[in-house]
Design a protein around this motif. Structure first.
Motif, short mmCIF file in Angstrom:
data_model
loop_
_atom_site.label_atom_id
_atom_site.label_comp_id
_atom_site.label_asym_id
_atom_site.label_seq_id
_atom_site.Cartn_x
_atom_site.Cartn_y
_atom_site.Cartn_z
N THR A 1 77.06 67.28 63.34
CA THR A 1 77.66 67.62 64.64
C THR A 1 76.65 68.14 65.66
N GLU A 2 75.37 68.14 65.33
CA GLU A 2 74.39 68.78 66.20
C GLU A 2 74.36 68.19 67.61
N SER A 3 74.46 66.86 67.72
CA SER A 3 74.36 66.26 69.06
C SER A 3 75.46 66.76 69.99
N ARG A 4 76.59 67.16 69.46
CA ARG A 4 77.69 67.65 70.28
C ARG A 4 77.43 69.06 70.81
N LEU A 5 76.44 69.74 70.23
CA LEU A 5 76.10 71.10 70.65
C LEU A 5 74.83 71.15 71.49
N GLY A 6 74.28 70.00 71.83
CA GLY A 6 73.02 69.99 72.54
C GLY A 6 71.82 70.14 71.64
N LEU A 7 72.02 69.91 70.35
CA LEU A 7 70.97 70.05 69.34
C LEU A 7 70.70 68.68 68.71
N ALA A 8 69.94 68.68 67.63
CA ALA A 8 69.69 67.48 66.85
C ALA A 8 69.49 67.89 65.40
N PRO A 9 69.75 66.99 64.45
CA PRO A 9 69.52 67.32 63.03
C PRO A 9 68.02 67.31 62.72
N ALA A 10 67.30 68.25 63.31
CA ALA A 10 65.84 68.20 63.28
C ALA A 10 65.29 68.51 61.88
N VAL A 11 65.30 69.78 61.48
CA VAL A 11 64.66 70.11 60.20
C VAL A 11 65.40 69.52 59.01
N ILE A 12 66.71 69.31 59.12
CA ILE A 12 67.41 68.74 57.97
C ILE A 12 67.10 67.26 57.79
N SER A 13 66.42 66.66 58.79
CA SER A 13 65.96 65.29 58.61
C SER A 13 64.93 65.18 57.49
N LEU A 14 64.27 66.28 57.16
CA LEU A 14 63.20 66.23 56.16
C LEU A 14 63.71 65.71 54.82
N PRO A 15 64.84 66.21 54.27
CA PRO A 15 65.37 65.59 53.05
C PRO A 15 66.32 64.43 53.31
N LEU A 16 66.91 64.37 54.52
CA LEU A 16 67.94 63.36 54.75
C LEU A 16 67.38 61.97 55.02
N LEU B 1 74.01 60.23 65.96
CA LEU B 1 74.32 60.10 67.38
C LEU B 1 75.76 60.47 67.71
N THR B 2 76.70 60.10 66.87
CA THR B 2 78.11 60.26 67.23
C THR B 2 78.75 61.55 66.74
N GLY B 3 78.23 62.14 65.68
CA GLY B 3 78.87 63.33 65.12
C GLY B 3 80.20 63.06 64.46
N GLU B 4 80.52 61.79 64.17
CA GLU B 4 81.79 61.44 63.54
C GLU B 4 81.92 62.05 62.14
N ARG B 5 83.16 62.32 61.76
CA ARG B 5 83.43 62.73 60.39
C ARG B 5 83.50 61.50 59.48
N PHE B 6 83.09 61.67 58.22
CA PHE B 6 83.27 60.62 57.23
C PHE B 6 83.60 61.24 55.88
N ASP B 7 84.13 60.42 54.98
CA ASP B 7 84.63 60.94 53.71
C ASP B 7 83.62 60.77 52.59
N ALA B 8 84.04 61.17 51.38
CA ALA B 8 83.13 61.16 50.24
C ALA B 8 82.70 59.75 49.86
N ALA B 9 83.61 58.79 49.98
CA ALA B 9 83.25 57.41 49.64
C ALA B 9 82.15 56.90 50.57
N GLU B 10 82.26 57.20 51.86
CA GLU B 10 81.23 56.79 52.80
C GLU B 10 79.93 57.57 52.55
N GLY C 1 84.37 65.61 46.08
CA GLY C 1 85.75 65.27 45.78
C GLY C 1 86.48 64.64 46.95
N PRO C 2 87.74 64.26 46.74
CA PRO C 2 88.50 63.55 47.77
C PRO C 2 88.83 64.38 48.99
N ASP C 3 88.73 65.70 48.89
CA ASP C 3 88.99 66.55 50.05
C ASP C 3 87.73 66.83 50.88
N ALA C 4 86.60 66.36 50.43
CA ALA C 4 85.35 66.61 51.15
C ALA C 4 85.25 65.74 52.39
#
Length: 251
Positions: free
Chosen positions: A121-136, A150-159, A113-116
């Motif tokens: 954010t993993e790179s900002r914590l010293g981590l990486a989206p490792a295992v979730i890369s499997l479906p992503l 790389l950036t950890g930026e927020r994006f909306d539902a349309a994006e 929805g429009p509020d999503a």
């Protein structure tokens, strides 16, 4: 309990993440409960499809940093969603962060929805989206994945819909829950009209490449995730997050 009791209506079983106190973060308990509920849906002939949704303003905040699941358990959960012989539909009216995006990537269809809002954010914590890369990674636009990993930026539902993270971006204003539920009406109607055999065979076709990605890369990414979580940088990043301060590498 971190998962609400399942609700069944006309062949659709709804599983609701219900731990708003920690923003439905993926604790070891939640991963276990959700895995068990999905296994039950797989065995129940009255279940035509599963809807995965949430209470509160956050669908899932990612890993629970105070009681995280083992990387292998999270991988098993995501693979169970992909391999379930019944469609899994995500209904999102709130925020999704980090590991929560892995749940969305594992689902067959998703409406937000429009509020999503979304962020890796993993790179900002010293981590990486490792295992979730499997479906992503098999489903995301590669250039968008590079940017948001790389950036950890927020994006909306349309994006999120544009880059392949979600199927439908529902509405732009108004009541978010109403927007999403309206968008899902034809989706759920279509699933109710399909035969169980047809759904199973069709899902096998569209998930084959994702399952191959799991089978080829899961072991390496589980090891990589465990090493990152055990690192000094990640410990500092997670501590800074829990203490609501910037880690020392922020410029």
């Amino acid at each position: 309990m971190t998962l609400a009791p399942p609700v069944h209506h006309r062949g659709i079983t709804t599983l609701t993440l219900d731990s708003p106190a920690n923003r439905n973060a993926l604790s070891a308990a939640l991963v276990g409960e959700l895995s068990e509920a999905l296994a039950g849906c797989a065995e129940d002939d009255t279940v035509r499809a599963v809807v995965l949704t949430h209470t509160g303003t956050t669908f899932c905040a990612g890993a629970d940093l105070t009681a995280p699941p083992e990387p292998a358990a999270l991988v098993a959960l995501m693979r169970a969603i992909v391999a379930l012989p019944k469609p899994v539909v995500a209904r999102v009216t709130g925020h999704v962060r980090a590991g929560g995006l892995g749940l969305l990537g594992a689902c067959d269809i998703s409406a937000a929805g429009p509020d999503a809002t979304f962020a890796l954010t993993e790179s900002r914590l010293g981590l990486a989206p490792a295992v979730i890369s499997l479906p992503l990674l098999p489903r995301l636009d590669p250039r968008a994945a590079s940017r948001y990993y790389l950036t950890g930026e927020r994006f909306d539902a349309a994006e999120a819909a544009r880059i392949g993270l979600v199927t439908l971006a529902a509405g732009t204003t108004g009541a978010a829950a109403d927007d999403v539920d309206k968008a899902l009406v034809p989706v759920l109607d279509g699933l109710r009209r399909a035969s169980p055999q047809g759904l199973r065979a069709s899902k096998e076709l569209v998930t084959a490449s994702v399952l191959r990605h799991f089978d080829s890369h899961a072991e390496d990414l589980i090891a990589r995730s465990a090493a990152l979580f055990a690192s000094d940088a990640a410990r500092e990043g997670m501590t800074a997050f829990l203490e609501r301060r910037d880690p020392p590498w922020v410029l």
